[in-house]
Design an enzyme around this catalytic site. Structure first.
Site, mmCIF file in Angstrom:
data_model
loop_
_atom_site.group_PDB
_atom_site.id
_atom_site.type_symbol
_atom_site.label_atom_id
_atom_site.label_comp_id
_atom_site.label_asym_id
_atom_site.label_seq_id
_atom_site.Cartn_x
_atom_site.Cartn_y
_atom_site.Cartn_z
ATOM 1 N N GLU A 118 -8.541 -47.664 -28.148
ATOM 2 C CA GLU A 118 -7.761 -46.857 -27.201
ATOM 3 C C GLU A 118 -8.228 -47.049 -25.762
ATOM 4 O O GLU A 118 -7.408 -47.130 -24.841
ATOM 5 C CB GLU A 118 -7.889 -45.388 -27.596
ATOM 6 C CG GLU A 118 -7.128 -44.441 -26.713
ATOM 7 C CD GLU A 118 -7.480 -42.994 -27.028
ATOM 8 O OE1 GLU A 118 -7.128 -42.141 -26.200
ATOM 9 O OE2 GLU A 118 -8.108 -42.737 -28.057
ATOM 10 N N ASP A 119 -9.552 -47.138 -25.568
ATOM 11 C CA ASP A 119 -10.106 -47.096 -24.209
ATOM 12 C C ASP A 119 -10.623 -48.430 -23.684
ATOM 13 O O ASP A 119 -11.071 -48.507 -22.533
ATOM 14 C CB ASP A 119 -11.261 -46.080 -24.150
ATOM 15 C CG ASP A 119 -10.777 -44.649 -24.405
ATOM 16 O OD1 ASP A 119 -9.582 -44.403 -24.179
ATOM 17 O OD2 ASP A 119 -11.580 -43.814 -24.841
#
Length: 729
Positions: free
Chosen positions: A96-97
């Site tokens: 996600e990051d």
């Protein structure tokens, strides 16, 4: 000076990285106590990849971001989970990051780890109309991921736990929102899965962040009360220990203090003062085996008198999350109530760790297996709810009901035990057995006696459901069912039913509109259908017909657009004047949910009737002279001429207003007349004009106008009746 600052910054960064490496080494040292060396090496490889991916990212606290996944992995390690879970915990934010893709995780750590990481990832790339909708959709995805692999929820709970522990650096409004979400969703999920240790910490941290003032006041009050309680607890523990030694029962006896959120909730729910809640003393007895548990129960019941009705045997009948224990409440010294829990060491571990005990005890012991199996049963029901729910908000609403299960235990006619939430009804039981049983249930037998479907069930009852092949769910059931499965199944069935009925009514209305201009549905060119559906941006013909049946589109306008040459059709219509092209639409009363009878005038067979199209409701039938209907007379898009079909449904509601002398027994006499004529009283209301005259309005079921006229004629012969007429609402 610049050089010194740079040096200081470098030193600080180096120290942070050293701390991170220490945490990684610390984690690996702990893992070596129960994992193989090659598995620990794989965890360390995951740490190196996570540290590289999150390099340069910082948390609001100022710590390197990698500190967070390592803390999540540490919580997972304390549950003694398998190495793939630990690897997924370390990598749970990289997809996600960071730039790390799912494919790379598959290549380096396998499909299992990649699926776990994907299941835990948040929905940041989707856009929602509100925060509530975003939360609901995020929750839906999480629950679907859990149904594929239980370890997803363990990582998610550990992730939320560390975020709650570091919530102090957040803005006040954001921390309150996260705390509310934790109390509403994550703590109940932990409880539902039997993970009480994590649940208690989530509740405490959520309580402190969401209600900081209440938390501090309650904390101070507990501190002040603790001194006196300590002496009383020691006295009670000493007395129980002495009796256990006399009975030769080996057990560990500890006093428990209620945690703050538990005290707060009890004060809220039961409207109690702090003294009334905190005046309960709690003792836990951990015995060697099940036999010792029951003998210990006898010992404490001989020492202090039990409170009637407060004993619960969760060993014989475990809770839905696998929890097992004996619960009793005793009258202690000076009448002080004492809560006692008695369980084995294995039961105590399952009570604290829930489904995580499956990984902690891999010897196949019965208790941990039960927790695992029951968790899977619940998640299976969650999957069924998801498949039938209309949207994420409805799904969240349904599942939240199931997250607070104070159970009742019901027996089937075959003697099997079924668990349902407290307050569950016979309909909830029917849907718990099977969706088809719920959809076709018509009655229930409780302990072999017929009972209404809305009856709330009590533990120990035997329930049998009576079904009929042609039966279908009643919308009124939604007013009393409590389980998410029942609520979702009823809504799903009714939505599909309403859709099919709307299509049928829409087809009749459109055909009638075409008949009015000398055409019919059979005459419409198929290519014209394709063009109209494209213009209206509708996927198929049934969607358009459903819109017409629900009153969202005008049949006459759709008919105009379907016909290529409106003027030519108007001429054809003029030529057919005098035939049945403009005949009113015939209604039977059995058209279902898209046709309803107005309560302002209660039309019945024999009355002249008209229909008024209402958006979302479909066709509402009124008496022709009803004021509410007449308002729409000059609106051709809403006003539909109707007539009664020769074959109508058996009964309709009608309203009768009766003025009577205010004497004893008059209501009974009128009710007897109604009953003698084979009618049923649906509702009755009173309006006392003065001390001598009352007006009674009956809503009764009748077959037609003749049946109603016979009833009113008979009621006139009751001596107390002064005046009678049919009510117009």
């Amino acid at each position: 000076m610049v050089e010194t600052a740079t040096t200081a910054k470098t030193t600080a960064t180096s120290t942070s990285l050293d701390n991170t490496r220490f945490l990684a080494r610390d984690l690996c040292s702990y893992l070596e106590t129960y994992l193989d060396s090659d598995q620990v090496a794989e965890v360390y490889r995951a740490y190196l990849l996570g540290a590289e991916a999150h390099d340069g990212q910082m948390r609001l606290s100022g710590d390197p971001y990698i500190i967070h996944p390592l803390a999540v992995a540490k919580t997972m390690a304390e549950m003694r989970l398998d190495h793939k879970s630990i690897v997924a915990a370390i990598l749970h934010d990289v997809m996600e990051d960071t730039h790390i893709s799912k494919e790379r995780i598959v290549t380096e750590f396998g499909e299992d780890v990649a699926e776990l990481v994907d299941g835990v990832s948040k929905l940041t790339h989707l856009k929602f109309s509100s925060k509530a909708e975003a939360q609901a959709e995020n929750f839906r995805k999480m629950m679907l991921a859990i149904t594929r692999d239980l370890r997803v929820i363990l990582i998610k709970l550990a992730d939320r736990l560390h975020n709650m522990r570091t919530l102090g650096v957040m803005r006040a409004d954001k921390s309150r929102r996260i705390a509310r979400e934790t109390l509403d969703i994550y703590a109940p999920i932990a409880q539902r899965l039997g993970m009480n240790a994590i649940r208690r910490e989530l509740e405490m941290l959520g309580f402190a962040a969401h209600y900081p003032m209440r938390y501090r006041i309650l904390q101070e009050a507990v501190k002040k009360s603790r001194g006196h309680r300590k002496e009383v607890m020691q006295k009670i523990e000493t007395a129980i220990c002495a009796r256990m030694e006399e009975a030769s029962i080996e057990a560990r006896i500890t006093g428990r203090e209620k945690h703050l959120y538990s005290i707060y909730r009890k004060m809220q729910e039961k409207r109690l003062s702090f003294a009334e809640v905190f005046d309960v003393y709690a003792i836990r007895i951990v015995a060697g085996d099940v036999d010792a548990c029951y003998r210990a129960l006898g010992v404490v019941h001989n020492l202090y008198k039990p409170v009637p009705g407060r004993f619960k045997d969760y060993i014989a009948i475990p809770k839905a999350n696998g929890y097992q224990s004996l619960h009793t409440v005793l009258f202690g010294p000076h009448g002080i109530p004492i809560e006692v829990q008695i369980r084995t060491q294995e039961m105590d571990q399952v009570a604290e760790s829930g489904i995580a005990a499956h990984w902690l005890y891999k010897t196949g012991d019965r208790q941990s297996g039960t927790a695992q199996a029951r968790a899977r049963e619940w998640l299976k029901s969650v999957l069924e709810i998801q498949q039938a729910a209309g949207n994420s908000m409805e799904f969240l609403e349904s599942v939240k009901v199931d997250l607070f299960p104070e159970e009742v235990y019901i027996f089937t006619p075959q003697g099997e035990i079924m668990e349902l939430p407290r307050g569950a009804t016979a309909v909830d039981f029917a849907y718990a057995v099977h969706s088809d049983v719920g959809n076709t249930c018509v009655a229930a037998k409780i302990d072999r006696r017929l009972a209404p479907l809305s009856t709330r069930l009590e533990s120990g009852r035997t329930v049998e459901i009576v079904t009929a092949p042609g039966a279908r769910p009643n919308p009124a059931w939604l007013n009393f069912v409590v389980t998410g499965k029942a609520r979702t199944a009823i809504r799903h069935y009714l939505k599909n039913l309403q859709l099919s009925e709307a299509i049928s009514l829409g087809q009749r209305l459109l055909d009638k509109a075409l008949n009015n201009v000398g055409s019919s549905l059979a005459d419409v060119d198929p290519q014209r259908w394709v063009l109209i559906l494209s213009e209206l941006e509708l996927k198929d013909q049934e969607t358009l017909l459903a819109d017409i049946g629900l009153g969202n589109r005008m049949a006459a306008l759709v008919a105009r657009r379907l016909l290529l040459d409106w003027e030519q059709d108007e001429a054809a219509s003029a030529e057919t004047e005098g035939d049945d092209a403009n005949a009113p639409l015939a209604v039977k009363g059995t058209e279902g949910m898209v046709l309803s009878f107005a309560r302002c005038c209660y039309p019945i067979p024999g009355d002249a009737i008209v229909g008024v199209m209402s958006a979302g409701r479909g066709l509402v039938v009124h008496r022709e002279n009803c004021g509410n209907a007449l308002e729409n007379r000059h609106k051709p898009d809403k006003w539909i001429p109707l007539q009664w079909h020769p074959e109508t449904q058996p009964e309709y509601n009608a309203a009768i207003r009766v003025q009577t002398a205010n004497k004893r027994g008059v209501l009974a006499n009128l009710a007897a007349v109604i009953s003698d004529l084979g009618s049923n009283i649906e509702n009755v209301s009173f309006d006392e004009r003065d001390g001598h005259v009352s007006t009674i309005t009956f809503t009764v079921s009748v077959r037609d106008r003749k049946h109603l006229a016979d009833m009113m004629r008979r009621m006139r012969h009751v001596p107390e009746v002064l005046r009678i007429n049919r009510s117009r609402g």
